[in-house]
Design an enzyme around this catalytic site. Structure first.
Site, PDB file in Angstrom:
ATOM      1  N   PHE A 129      45.570  -8.799  -9.789  1.00  0.00           N
ATOM      2  CA  PHE A 129      44.858 -10.226 -10.182  1.00  0.00           C
ATOM      3  C   PHE A 129      45.632 -11.406 -10.448  1.00  0.00           C
ATOM      4  O   PHE A 129      46.542 -11.933 -11.211  1.00  0.00           O
ATOM      5  CB  PHE A 129      43.737 -10.152 -11.099  1.00  0.00           C
ATOM      6  CG  PHE A 129      42.073 -10.525 -10.581  1.00  0.00           C
ATOM      7  CD1 PHE A 129      41.497 -10.767  -9.351  1.00  0.00           C
ATOM      8  CD2 PHE A 129      42.152 -12.031 -11.604  1.00  0.00           C
ATOM      9  CE1 PHE A 129      40.753 -11.427  -9.560  1.00  0.00           C
ATOM     10  CE2 PHE A 129      41.376 -13.095 -11.737  1.00  0.00           C
ATOM     11  CZ  PHE A 129      40.437 -12.827 -10.135  1.00  0.00           C
ATOM     12  N   ASP A 200      44.805  -4.362 -18.204  1.00  0.00           N
ATOM     13  CA  ASP A 200      44.207  -5.106 -17.874  1.00  0.00           C
ATOM     14  C   ASP A 200      43.027  -4.371 -17.482  1.00  0.00           C
ATOM     15  O   ASP A 200      43.031  -3.856 -16.315  1.00  0.00           O
ATOM     16  CB  ASP A 200      44.383  -6.047 -16.791  1.00  0.00           C
ATOM     17  CG  ASP A 200      42.561  -7.054 -16.493  1.00  0.00           C
ATOM     18  OD1 ASP A 200      41.554  -6.303 -16.666  1.00  0.00           O
ATOM     19  OD2 ASP A 200      43.313  -8.459 -16.320  1.00  0.00           O
ATOM     20  N   TYR A 225      31.752  -8.200 -17.147  1.00  0.00           N
ATOM     21  CA  TYR A 225      30.348  -7.925 -15.853  1.00  0.00           C
ATOM     22  C   TYR A 225      30.488  -6.949 -15.382  1.00  0.00           C
ATOM     23  O   TYR A 225      29.745  -7.504 -13.503  1.00  0.00           O
ATOM     24  CB  TYR A 225      30.517 -10.033 -15.596  1.00  0.00           C
ATOM     25  CG  TYR A 225      31.652 -10.146 -15.496  1.00  0.00           C
ATOM     26  CD1 TYR A 225      32.033 -10.114 -14.325  1.00  0.00           C
ATOM     27  CD2 TYR A 225      32.273 -11.253 -16.256  1.00  0.00           C
ATOM     28  CE1 TYR A 225      33.793 -10.853 -13.834  1.00  0.00           C
ATOM     29  CE2 TYR A 225      33.770 -11.819 -16.527  1.00  0.00           C
ATOM     30  CZ  TYR A 225      33.994 -11.731 -15.523  1.00  0.00           C
ATOM     31  OH  TYR A 225      35.186 -12.035 -14.449  1.00  0.00           O
ATOM     32  N   LYS A 226      31.520  -6.169 -15.143  1.00  0.00           N
ATOM     33  CA  LYS A 226      31.439  -5.752 -13.654  1.00  0.00           C
ATOM     34  C   LYS A 226      30.695  -4.630 -14.432  1.00  0.00           C
ATOM     35  O   LYS A 226      29.584  -5.240 -14.167  1.00  0.00           O
ATOM     36  CB  LYS A 226      32.864  -5.661 -13.613  1.00  0.00           C
ATOM     37  CG  LYS A 226      33.596  -7.350 -12.996  1.00  0.00           C
ATOM     38  CD  LYS A 226      35.531  -6.605 -13.057  1.00  0.00           C
ATOM     39  CE  LYS A 226      36.627  -8.045 -12.866  1.00  0.00           C
ATOM     40  NZ  LYS A 226      35.725  -8.498 -11.730  1.00  0.00           N
ATOM     41  N   ARG A 378      35.709  -5.493   0.810  1.00  0.00           N
ATOM     42  CA  ARG A 378      36.171  -4.890  -0.528  1.00  0.00           C
ATOM     43  C   ARG A 378      34.216  -3.878  -0.770  1.00  0.00           C
ATOM     44  O   ARG A 378      33.383  -4.470  -0.578  1.00  0.00           O
ATOM     45  CB  ARG A 378      36.172  -5.761  -1.499  1.00  0.00           C
ATOM     46  CG  ARG A 378      36.838  -4.534  -3.083  1.00  0.00           C
ATOM     47  CD  ARG A 378      37.833  -6.258  -3.912  1.00  0.00           C
ATOM     48  NE  ARG A 378      36.204  -6.719  -4.438  1.00  0.00           N
ATOM     49  CZ  ARG A 378      36.504  -7.210  -5.965  1.00  0.00           C
ATOM     50  NH1 ARG A 378      37.729  -7.122  -6.171  1.00  0.00           N
ATOM     51  NH2 ARG A 378      36.060  -8.126  -6.347  1.00  0.00           N
TER      52      ARG A 378
HETATM   53  C1  LIG Z   1      41.764  -7.696 -12.950  1.00  0.00           C
HETATM   54  C2  LIG Z   1      40.913  -9.023 -13.044  1.00  0.00           C
HETATM   55  N1  LIG Z   1      41.314  -9.365 -14.318  1.00  0.00           N
HETATM   56  C3  LIG Z   1      41.016 -10.862 -14.979  1.00  0.00           C
HETATM   57  C4  LIG Z   1      39.343 -10.259 -14.141  1.00  0.00           C
HETATM   58  C5  LIG Z   1      39.239 -12.765 -14.471  1.00  0.00           C
HETATM   59  O1  LIG Z   1      38.893 -12.682 -15.491  1.00  0.00           O
HETATM   60  P1  LIG Z   1      37.713 -13.915 -16.384  1.00  0.00           P
HETATM   61  O2  LIG Z   1      37.742 -14.707 -14.969  1.00  0.00           O
HETATM   62  O3  LIG Z   1      36.657 -13.451 -17.069  1.00  0.00           O
HETATM   63  O4  LIG Z   1      39.001 -14.527 -17.035  1.00  0.00           O
HETATM   64  C6  LIG Z   1      39.176 -10.371 -12.854  1.00  0.00           C
HETATM   65  C7  LIG Z   1      38.041 -10.907 -12.152  1.00  0.00           C
HETATM   66  O5  LIG Z   1      37.659 -10.712 -11.466  1.00  0.00           O
HETATM   67  C8  LIG Z   1      39.626  -9.792 -12.110  1.00  0.00           C
HETATM   68  O6  LIG Z   1      39.651  -8.840 -11.391  1.00  0.00           O
END
Ligand SMILES: Cc1ncc(COP(=O)(O)O)c(C=O)c1O
Length: 419
Positions: A129, A200, A225-226, A378
């Site tokens: 990501f 992560d 939030y997921k 997705r």
């Molecule tokens: C793998 C991954 N890491 C980090 C994040 C982003 O985290 P945040 O925007 O809450 O910092 C996401 C967001 O979708 C994600 O999919």
């Protein structure tokens, strides 16, 4: 070919099915985006109202003590710990995933370099990501060239870990493909080279089985939030293995991560353990909503917990792949997610040259997934509220959109800020 009644039969026999009632879900909507933003638990509005009207409105500043606000990050962290193979006192719910990643990466690099100054590489996957890569790049910039970020192809990740590696930073379940790493095997291989491993868990916590202790991981972070259903922008979480407790230093050394915040000392002394990863004042209202979301996942305990969630998740994703491939295969959809269930998280992705308008047409018909550039449709499956009939109905709508080419309508071509 399977009929709708076959899917309805699977729902009748599903021990997790009653848990759907915990969520507010609009009648007729098929929500396949809980991997982006989880659905709202029905208890959340009342709990948030109670925090706002009673604890804040009436309790005012007293509520930091009387309503337990000051312990909330740790309390919610303890609940999340149960979902990721961590122990009580090892997780706090704070900040965003991006910010927590910055903190743990910095801590991990320092630990690695205290052992060996030659360890200057952060290794990651090029298809990680983007925020993960950006945070690593930002840290490298801050450290003025002492650190290099190497984002390599997935197939080359393990071979790239060497005696120069300080940290291997990976996302357990890939956001765009759903491909899942074998956490224990990858951690062991990287540690055998002397590297630390940061995971992560954004697309893992609450959806797949994670056992951070069994995997012997070093640090982990993840989203609220997921699959944890904490609401938009919910606080994230952070974990470190207790073997690092005494030495881990994180750069956002705020007052609430101090050993004695109310001593108001001018000098920073880190709190013991994971509490040092707290920086400033926690967002109490958001934490209260996150707690409701985490409770909704923990409520699956009596029906088999995360193991049952994972079992249903693989059944849902497999049924979705099978249905699409048997019914819409001729329309140019190509499976991007791993075909083997044990290599896949709780999402299924297909590529298509017109993925964006197809997803807009699906959303207009009440089947909500999302689009990821350049060409990915997705679909996320949250076993707590996704039914087997949803799989059947979603594929039915998708086949119709593809066969009638209704996605070609001009209204489906317009891109908004969030896809
Ligand atoms: C793998 C991954 N890491 C980090 C994040 C982003 O985290 P945040 O925007 O809450 O910092 C996401 C967001 O979708 C994600 O999919």
């Amino acid at each position: 070919m399977k009929q709708r009644a076959d899917f309805a039969g699977l729902d009748v026999n599903d021990a997790l099915a009653p848990l759907r009632d915990q969520f507010f879900l609009e009648e007729g909507l098929i929500y396949l985006d809980g991997n982006s933003l989880g659905a709202m638990p029905r208890i959340t509005p009342n709990r948030v109202r109670e925090v706002v009207e009673h604890e804040w409105g009436q309790g005012l500043i007293r509520s930091w003590n009387t309503a337990g606000w000051i312990e909330l990050s740790a309390c919610v962290g303890d609940k999340i710990a149960r979902l990721i193979g961590a122990r009580p006192g090892e997780v706090v719910a704070v900040d965003s995933t991006s910010v927590n990643l910055f903190k743990v990466l910095a801590a991990a690099i320092q630990i690695a370099q205290r052992r060996d100054l030659q360890r200057t590489h952060i290794i990651s996957e090029a298809s990680n990501f983007p925020t993960d890569l950006y945070i690593a790049q930002g840290l490298a910039q801050l450290l003025q060239g002492q650190i290099e970020v190497h984002a390599v192809e997935r197939a080359d990740v393990l071979a790239s870990v060497s005696r120069k590696t300080a940290v291997l930073m990976l996302t357990h379940v890939n956001y765009r493909t759903g491909a899942m790493w074998d956490m224990a095997a990858v951690t062991a291989a990287a540690q055998a080279q002397g590297a630390l491993v940061v995971w992560d868990l954004a697309h893992s916590a609450g959806a797949v089985e994670v056992d951070l202790h069994a995997a012997n991981a070093d640090f982990a972070i993840g989203c609220g939030y997921k699959y944890l259903n904490g609401g938009p922008g919910a606080p994230a979480f952070v974990w470190m293995h207790p073997r690092h407790s005494a030495q881990a230093q994180q750069p956002l050394a705020g007052w609430l991560g101090h050993a004695a915040p109310f001593a108001f000392s001018p000098d920073y002394t880190p709190a013991a353990g994971i509490a040092r990863f707290v920086c400033g004042t926690p967002p109490v209202i958001s934490l209260a909503a996150l707690e409701c979301g985490v409770d909704s996942v923990l409520s699956a305990q009596s029906a088999g917990g995360i193991a049952a969630i994972r079992k249903k998740s693989t059944a849902l994703t497999q049924a979705f792949i099978d249905q699409i491939e048997s019914r819409c295969a001729s329309f140019g959809l190509e499976l991007v997610s791993p075909r083997q269930a044990h290599l896949r998280g709780s999402q299924v992705c297909f590529s298509h040259s017109n993925a964006f308008p197809i997803m807009q047409a699906l959303i207009a018909r009440g089947v909500v997934g999302d689009f990821r550039a350049p060409n990915i449709l997705r679909f996320g499956f949250t076993p707590l509220y996704t039914r087997f009939v949803d799989v059947f109905d979603a594929v039915e709508v998708l086949c119709e959109i593809l066969s009638t080419q209704s996605w070609q309508q001009a209204r489906f071509q317009k891109r908004q800020a969030v896809t």
